[in-house]
Design an enzyme around this catalytic site. Structure first.
Site, PDB file in Angstrom:
ATOM      1  N   GLY A 165       0.828  -1.221   0.000  1.00 29.77           N
ATOM      2  CA  GLY A 165       0.000   0.000   0.000  1.00 29.77           C
ATOM      3  C   GLY A 165       0.852   1.257   0.000  1.00 29.77           C
ATOM      4  O   GLY A 165       0.500   2.268   0.595  1.00 29.77           O
ATOM      5  N   GLY A 166       1.972   1.183  -0.718  1.00 30.80           N
ATOM      6  CA  GLY A 166       3.008   2.215  -0.603  1.00 30.80           C
ATOM      7  C   GLY A 166       2.738   3.500  -1.360  1.00 30.80           C
ATOM      8  O   GLY A 166       3.514   4.447  -1.237  1.00 30.80           O
ATOM      9  N   LEU A 167       1.670   3.557  -2.140  1.00 30.09           N
ATOM     10  CA  LEU A 167       1.418   4.784  -2.902  1.00 30.09           C
ATOM     11  C   LEU A 167       0.384   5.690  -2.239  1.00 30.09           C
ATOM     12  O   LEU A 167      -0.150   6.604  -2.855  1.00 30.09           O
ATOM     13  CB  LEU A 167       0.977   4.451  -4.332  1.00 30.09           C
ATOM     14  N   GLY A 168       0.081   5.429  -0.978  1.00 26.38           N
ATOM     15  CA  GLY A 168      -0.864   6.285  -0.259  1.00 26.38           C
ATOM     16  C   GLY A 168      -0.159   7.482   0.351  1.00 26.38           C
ATOM     17  O   GLY A 168       0.940   7.875  -0.073  1.00 26.38           O
ATOM     18  N   GLN A 169      -0.760   8.046   1.362  1.00 30.42           N
ATOM     19  CA  GLN A 169      -0.218   9.265   1.967  1.00 30.42           C
ATOM     20  C   GLN A 169       1.172   9.032   2.583  1.00 30.42           C
ATOM     21  O   GLN A 169       2.027   9.912   2.536  1.00 30.42           O
ATOM     22  CB  GLN A 169      -1.171   9.794   3.062  1.00 30.42           C
ATOM     23  N   ASP A 182       2.096  -1.560  -4.526  1.00 34.56           N
ATOM     24  CA  ASP A 182       0.702  -1.111  -4.436  1.00 34.56           C
ATOM     25  C   ASP A 182      -0.047  -1.772  -5.586  1.00 34.56           C
ATOM     26  O   ASP A 182       0.555  -2.471  -6.417  1.00 34.56           O
ATOM     27  CB  ASP A 182       0.608   0.432  -4.528  1.00 34.56           C
ATOM     28  N   TYR A 231     -13.124   0.439  10.003  1.00 32.08           N
ATOM     29  CA  TYR A 231     -11.684   0.738  10.067  1.00 32.08           C
ATOM     30  C   TYR A 231     -11.153   0.446  11.472  1.00 32.08           C
ATOM     31  O   TYR A 231     -10.154  -0.269  11.646  1.00 32.08           O
ATOM     32  CB  TYR A 231     -11.489   2.206   9.705  1.00 32.08           C
ATOM     33  N   LYS A 260      -8.657  -2.522  12.840  1.00 32.59           N
ATOM     34  CA  LYS A 260      -7.364  -2.222  13.464  1.00 32.59           C
ATOM     35  C   LYS A 260      -7.241  -2.858  14.857  1.00 32.59           C
ATOM     36  O   LYS A 260      -6.153  -3.272  15.250  1.00 32.59           O
ATOM     37  CB  LYS A 260      -7.145  -0.710  13.533  1.00 32.59           C
TER      38      LYS A 260
HETATM   39  N1  NAI Z   1      -2.603   8.719   7.232  1.00 41.36           N
HETATM   40  C1  NAI Z   1      -2.980   8.729   8.502  1.00 41.36           C
HETATM   41  O1  NAI Z   1      -3.340   9.768   9.079  1.00 41.36           O
HETATM   42  C2  NAI Z   1      -2.946   7.457   9.271  1.00 41.36           C
HETATM   43  C3  NAI Z   1      -2.637   6.265   8.681  1.00 41.36           C
HETATM   44  N2  NAI Z   1      -2.634   5.112   9.428  1.00 41.36           N
HETATM   45  C4  NAI Z   1      -2.344   3.841   8.799  1.00 41.36           C
HETATM   46  O2  NAI Z   1      -1.162   3.925   8.020  1.00 41.36           O
HETATM   47  C5  NAI Z   1      -1.284   3.121   6.857  1.00 41.36           C
HETATM   48  C6  NAI Z   1      -1.004   3.947   5.628  1.00 41.36           C
HETATM   49  O3  NAI Z   1      -1.922   5.013   5.611  1.00 41.36           O
HETATM   50  P1  NAI Z   1      -2.080   5.983   4.357  1.00 41.36           P
HETATM   51  O4  NAI Z   1      -0.859   5.987   3.544  1.00 41.36           O
HETATM   52  O5  NAI Z   1      -2.598   7.249   4.901  1.00 41.36           O
HETATM   53  O6  NAI Z   1      -3.271   5.255   3.583  1.00 41.36           O
HETATM   54  P2  NAI Z   1      -3.835   5.589   2.129  1.00 41.36           P
HETATM   55  O7  NAI Z   1      -5.288   5.361   2.154  1.00 41.36           O
HETATM   56  O8  NAI Z   1      -3.347   6.913   1.669  1.00 41.36           O
HETATM   57  O9  NAI Z   1      -3.137   4.467   1.239  1.00 41.36           O
HETATM   58  C7  NAI Z   1      -3.487   3.119   1.331  1.00 41.36           C
HETATM   59  C8  NAI Z   1      -2.952   2.400   0.104  1.00 41.36           C
HETATM   60  O10 NAI Z   1      -3.425   1.053   0.179  1.00 41.36           O
HETATM   61  C9  NAI Z   1      -3.583   0.621  -1.163  1.00 41.36           C
HETATM   62  N3  NAI Z   1      -4.441  -0.552  -1.271  1.00 41.36           N
HETATM   63  C10 NAI Z   1      -5.794  -0.625  -1.234  1.00 41.36           C
HETATM   64  N4  NAI Z   1      -6.207  -1.889  -1.485  1.00 41.36           N
HETATM   65  C11 NAI Z   1      -5.087  -2.640  -1.671  1.00 41.36           C
HETATM   66  C12 NAI Z   1      -4.855  -3.993  -1.987  1.00 41.36           C
HETATM   67  N5  NAI Z   1      -5.865  -4.863  -2.167  1.00 41.36           N
HETATM   68  N6  NAI Z   1      -3.576  -4.418  -2.100  1.00 41.36           N
HETATM   69  C13 NAI Z   1      -2.544  -3.552  -1.932  1.00 41.36           C
HETATM   70  N7  NAI Z   1      -2.707  -2.250  -1.661  1.00 41.36           N
HETATM   71  C14 NAI Z   1      -3.968  -1.795  -1.535  1.00 41.36           C
HETATM   72  C15 NAI Z   1      -4.179   1.836  -1.876  1.00 41.36           C
HETATM   73  O11 NAI Z   1      -4.003   1.747  -3.282  1.00 41.36           O
HETATM   74  C16 NAI Z   1      -3.434   2.985  -1.228  1.00 41.36           C
HETATM   75  O12 NAI Z   1      -2.342   3.415  -2.007  1.00 41.36           O
HETATM   76  C17 NAI Z   1      -2.699   2.534   6.901  1.00 41.36           C
HETATM   77  O13 NAI Z   1      -2.647   1.233   7.405  1.00 41.36           O
HETATM   78  C18 NAI Z   1      -3.439   3.435   7.849  1.00 41.36           C
HETATM   79  O14 NAI Z   1      -4.451   2.757   8.530  1.00 41.36           O
HETATM   80  C19 NAI Z   1      -2.949   5.103  10.759  1.00 41.36           C
HETATM   81  C20 NAI Z   1      -3.282   6.269  11.376  1.00 41.36           C
HETATM   82  C21 NAI Z   1      -3.242   7.542  10.717  1.00 41.36           C
HETATM   83  C1  AKB Z   2      -6.385   8.732  12.056  1.00 47.71           C
HETATM   84  C2  AKB Z   2      -6.500   7.792  10.928  1.00 47.71           C
HETATM   85  O1  AKB Z   2      -6.360   6.613  11.116  1.00 47.71           O
HETATM   86  C3  AKB Z   2      -6.833   8.287   9.573  1.00 47.71           C
HETATM   87  N1  AKB Z   2      -6.143   9.494   9.247  1.00 47.71           N
HETATM   88  C4  AKB Z   2      -8.320   8.533   9.476  1.00 47.71           C
HETATM   89  O2  AKB Z   2      -8.721   9.674   9.782  1.00 47.71           O
HETATM   90  O3  AKB Z   2      -9.056   7.596   9.167  1.00 47.71           O
END
Ligand code: NAI
Ligand code: AKB
Length: 373
Positions: A62-66, A88, A195, A199
């Site tokens: 899931g490396g192309l997320g935030q 991803d 969600y 978790k």
């Molecule tokens: N960004 C935040 O504020 C927070 C993030 N997290 C956790 O950190 C981790 C990363 O978060 P973000 O980068 O913000 O998430 P994001 O939502 O920006 O990215 C998630 C990625 O998962 C990929 N994905 C979805 N389905 C998939 C599949 N079947 N196989 C492989 N990849 C798949 C998506 O294409 C996306 O690039 C998550 O587990 C999230 O729960 C936890 C708390 C806060």
């Molecule tokens: C705090 C998180 O896990 C995330 N940014 C969300 O708002 O869902």
């Protein structure tokens, strides 16, 4: 009787030291209750032993997320570009594709996950794939698949190939009956989002695999993460990222949470550093598998005030999204991260003033700190 005795050891944690010196059997493997293709009887025996001096071979799902690209950059600086593989199901932008190894990996495809781990000799896995709180509520069945079934695949592959596994948890793993100010590491967790439920499941399954199979599972509960050069993926804390884009673009922002909604937040560089630090922490420093980490807590109004110190004309209005508001009100206002600070020396660098200055600077807003009389 033998089984019961061993189970008591596991429950009491007394099997742990045995598990680390002799990983093979914490419990007889026939007591496994997992699905058919999971954890073969020779679990953990596929791994070649990797010398401690050798850098880890890392996979990020899931490396192309935030957060994923920033994590890859940090890990590549530390372990070398070619030792960190980003993955991803999305197509990478050119600058990401050319910055280091990238592979397609759908975490719902167990066989292909195994192939990647074997072919690239993966020894550390950062599992970032997930559907976040707001998009998860919009598509519960997909969130269940990705956040729960996907996690099971990752846990099983990690256990089978002796891979150190990091999976982030979140403030969303708490619920309305958890203490909110502050939320300690151990307390009631009854979240009301898919969600959050997924978790809590992650935290418990990771801990279970640790005691049951000796899986080196490590987990941090992230606050809302604020990043400058990547977009949030559909969560409740997204406003705290979007506000800076809006401030840079037109000096106004319409917030989807109420003015007084207090949530824990963290700048991305603190979050990613914490992630690397907990993965590098010597095993004996970790008294738990899941830790809260904390940096700052603020409301939208406080964030707007901090912004106005640099951009006095900035204006915030409110158009509350009832779904996100309800979620936010069920989450902690402050996390108690004293165990992370005590056990492995966690310390944040960014408080609200540094966060605001850094974000505005990145967005090229010509800032000036208001004169305080
Ligand atoms: N960004 C935040 O504020 C927070 C993030 N997290 C956790 O950190 C981790 C990363 O978060 P973000 O980068 O913000 O998430 P994001 O939502 O920006 O990215 C998630 C990625 O998962 C990929 N994905 C979805 N389905 C998939 C599949 N079947 N196989 C492989 N990849 C798949 C998506 O294409 C996306 O690039 C998550 O587990 C999230 O729960 C936890 C708390 C806060
Ligand atoms: C705090 C998180 O896990 C995330 N940014 C969300 O708002 O869902």
């Amino acid at each position: 009787m033998l089984f019961l005795g061993m189970l008591k050891q596991v429950v009491n944690g007394t099997a742990q030291s045995k598990a680390s010196s002799c990983r093979k059997l914490v419990l007889p493997l026939q007591f496994l209750g997992t699905s058919q293709h999971r954890i073969p009887a020779d679990a953990n025996f596929h791994s070649t032993s990797i010398s401690e001096a050798e850098p880890p071979r890392v996979l990020i799902t899931g490396g192309l997320g935030q957060l994923g690209v920033g994590l890859a950059n940090l890990l590549r600086k530390r372990f070398g570009k070619d030792n960190v593989i980003l993955s991803d199901i999305r197509k990478p932008p050119a600058h990401v594709f050319h910055s280091g190894p990238f592979v397609y990996a759908n975490i719902l495809d167990y066989k292909s996950l195994r192939e990647i781990v074997v072919n690239h000799r993966i020894s550390w896995l950062f599992h970032y794939s997930a559907l976040l709180s707001a998009v998860g509520e919009a598509n519960v069945s997909l969130a269940r698949d990705v956040n729960i079934t996907g996690l099971h695949n990752v846990l099983d592959v990690a256990a089978e190939y002796n891979v150190r596994l990091f999976v982030p948890s979140t403030i969303g793993a708490f619920g309305p009956t958890s203490p909110r100010n502050p939320a300690p590491d151990l307390c009631i967790q009854r979240p009301r989002t898919i969600y959050g439920v997924s978790k809590v499941h992650t935290e418990l399954m990771g801990e279970y695999y640790y005691y049951r199979y000796g899986l080196d599972f490590r987990c941090l509960r992230y606050p809302g993460i604020i990043s400058a050069d990547s977009q949030p993926g559909g969560g409740t804390t997204d406003y705290a990222v979007q506000i800076f884009h809006a401030a840079a673009k037109n000096g106004t922002f319409e917030c989807n949470l109420e003015a007084g909604t207090r949530l824990p937040m963290m700048y991305i560089s603190d979050c990613l550093r914490a992630t690397l630090e907990v993965m590098e922490a010597p095993a004996e420093r970790l008294s738990m598998r899941t830790y809260n980490i904390s940096a700052m807590s603020f409301t939208p109004e406080e964030l707007a005030q901090a912004l106005r110190k640099h951009a006095p004309d900035f204006q915030i209005t409110y158009c509350v999204d009832p779904l996100r508001q309800a979620i936010a009100e069920s989450w902690p206002m402050i996390l108690d991260d004293s165990n992370a600070r005590k056990d492995w020396g966690w310390k944040h660098d960014f408080d609200l003033p540094e966060l605001v200055a850094t974000m505005l600077n990145f967005h090229g807003v010509s800032t000036r700190v208001a004169q305080v009389n």
